[in-house]
Motif scaffolding. Structure first.
Motif, PDB file in Angstrom:
ATOM      1  N   PHE A 159       0.840  -1.201   0.000  1.00  0.00           N
ATOM      2  CA  PHE A 159       0.000   0.000   0.000  1.00  0.00           C
ATOM      3  C   PHE A 159       0.875   1.250   0.000  1.00  0.00           C
ATOM      4  O   PHE A 159       0.636   2.181  -0.767  1.00  0.00           O
ATOM      5  N   ARG A 160       1.901   1.263   0.854  1.00  0.00           N
ATOM      6  CA  ARG A 160       2.807   2.417   0.909  1.00  0.00           C
ATOM      7  C   ARG A 160       3.497   2.639  -0.428  1.00  0.00           C
ATOM      8  O   ARG A 160       3.644   3.760  -0.895  1.00  0.00           O
ATOM      9  N   ARG A 161       3.942   1.547  -1.034  1.00  0.00           N
ATOM     10  CA  ARG A 161       4.660   1.669  -2.296  1.00  0.00           C
ATOM     11  C   ARG A 161       3.740   2.137  -3.413  1.00  0.00           C
ATOM     12  O   ARG A 161       4.121   2.960  -4.246  1.00  0.00           O
ATOM     13  N   LYS A 162       2.501   1.635  -3.452  1.00  0.00           N
ATOM     14  CA  LYS A 162       1.544   2.088  -4.467  1.00  0.00           C
ATOM     15  C   LYS A 162       1.196   3.556  -4.281  1.00  0.00           C
ATOM     16  O   LYS A 162       1.043   4.299  -5.248  1.00  0.00           O
ATOM     17  N   GLU A 163       1.063   3.986  -3.037  1.00  0.00           N
ATOM     18  CA  GLU A 163       0.787   5.397  -2.772  1.00  0.00           C
ATOM     19  C   GLU A 163       1.964   6.266  -3.195  1.00  0.00           C
ATOM     20  O   GLU A 163       1.771   7.363  -3.711  1.00  0.00           O
ATOM     21  N   ALA A 164       3.185   5.784  -2.994  1.00  0.00           N
ATOM     22  CA  ALA A 164       4.367   6.536  -3.419  1.00  0.00           C
ATOM     23  C   ALA A 164       4.380   6.691  -4.938  1.00  0.00           C
ATOM     24  O   ALA A 164       4.716   7.763  -5.461  1.00  0.00           O
ATOM     25  N   VAL A 165       3.986   5.636  -5.644  1.00  0.00           N
ATOM     26  CA  VAL A 165       3.911   5.696  -7.107  1.00  0.00           C
ATOM     27  C   VAL A 165       2.861   6.719  -7.528  1.00  0.00           C
ATOM     28  O   VAL A 165       3.123   7.579  -8.376  1.00  0.00           O
ATOM     29  N   LYS A 166       1.686   6.644  -6.924  1.00  0.00           N
ATOM     30  CA  LYS A 166       0.616   7.578  -7.276  1.00  0.00           C
ATOM     31  C   LYS A 166       1.015   9.019  -6.993  1.00  0.00           C
ATOM     32  O   LYS A 166       0.761   9.914  -7.807  1.00  0.00           O
ATOM     33  N   ASP A 167       1.640   9.249  -5.830  1.00  0.00           N
ATOM     34  CA  ASP A 167       2.036  10.605  -5.463  1.00  0.00           C
ATOM     35  C   ASP A 167       3.100  11.150  -6.408  1.00  0.00           C
ATOM     36  O   ASP A 167       3.050  12.316  -6.802  1.00  0.00           O
ATOM     37  N   ALA A 168       4.071  10.308  -6.775  1.00  0.00           N
ATOM     38  CA  ALA A 168       5.135  10.758  -7.675  1.00  0.00           C
ATOM     39  C   ALA A 168       4.571  11.107  -9.050  1.00  0.00           C
ATOM     40  O   ALA A 168       4.929  12.141  -9.636  1.00  0.00           O
ATOM     41  N   ILE A 169       3.680  10.274  -9.556  1.00  0.00           N
ATOM     42  CA  ILE A 169       3.084  10.536 -10.866  1.00  0.00           C
ATOM     43  C   ILE A 169       2.234  11.800 -10.815  1.00  0.00           C
ATOM     44  O   ILE A 169       2.280  12.641 -11.726  1.00  0.00           O
ATOM     45  N   LYS A 170       1.483  11.960  -9.744  1.00  0.00           N
ATOM     46  CA  LYS A 170       0.639  13.140  -9.595  1.00  0.00           C
ATOM     47  C   LYS A 170       1.483  14.414  -9.565  1.00  0.00           C
ATOM     48  O   LYS A 170       1.147  15.409 -10.214  1.00  0.00           O
ATOM     49  N   GLU A 171       2.586  14.369  -8.814  1.00  0.00           N
ATOM     50  CA  GLU A 171       3.465  15.533  -8.718  1.00  0.00           C
ATOM     51  C   GLU A 171       4.092  15.859 -10.074  1.00  0.00           C
ATOM     52  O   GLU A 171       4.180  17.027 -10.465  1.00  0.00           O
ATOM     53  N   LEU A 172       4.518  14.820 -10.800  1.00  0.00           N
ATOM     54  CA  LEU A 172       5.125  15.034 -12.113  1.00  0.00           C
ATOM     55  C   LEU A 172       4.116  15.614 -13.094  1.00  0.00           C
ATOM     56  O   LEU A 172       4.443  16.530 -13.858  1.00  0.00           O
TER      57      LEU A 172
END
Length: 87
Positions: free
Chosen positions: A22-35
């Motif tokens: 869950f943490r890793r998927k959220e990190a992926v989502k957050d990074a993509i959103k920021e980019l």
């Protein structure tokens, strides 16, 4: 409810793995959103700098089998195309 001790251990293990995934998927989502936010605001230099960090997050998630390798590859290709289109 689990009866055997191995089934009880499997539940504990899967609960731990669920938190990591869950943490890793959220990190992926957050990074993509920021980019995407950087790309939409037209900040090409910042987006290019953040692109490598996003790639690291995606590669880590693929390495740990949180997402599939092809999924990470597809996301990386689409994000790099998005950043290259910024004027």
């Amino acid at each position: 409810m689990p009866i055997t001790s191995s089934a009880k251990k499997a539940i504990r293990s899967s609960a731990r793995k669920r938190v990591y995934n869950f943490r890793r998927k959220e990190a992926v989502k957050d990074a993509i959103k920021e980019l995407r936010k950087l790309a939409s605001s037209g900040k090409k230099k910042e987006a290019e700098a953040f692109l490598s960090q996003t790639f690291q997050v995606l590669d880590k998630a693929a390495k740990e089998h949180t997402i599939k390798k092809g999924n990470a590859s597809r996301k990386k290709a689409r994000l790099s195309a998005l950043v290259s289109k910024i004027k």
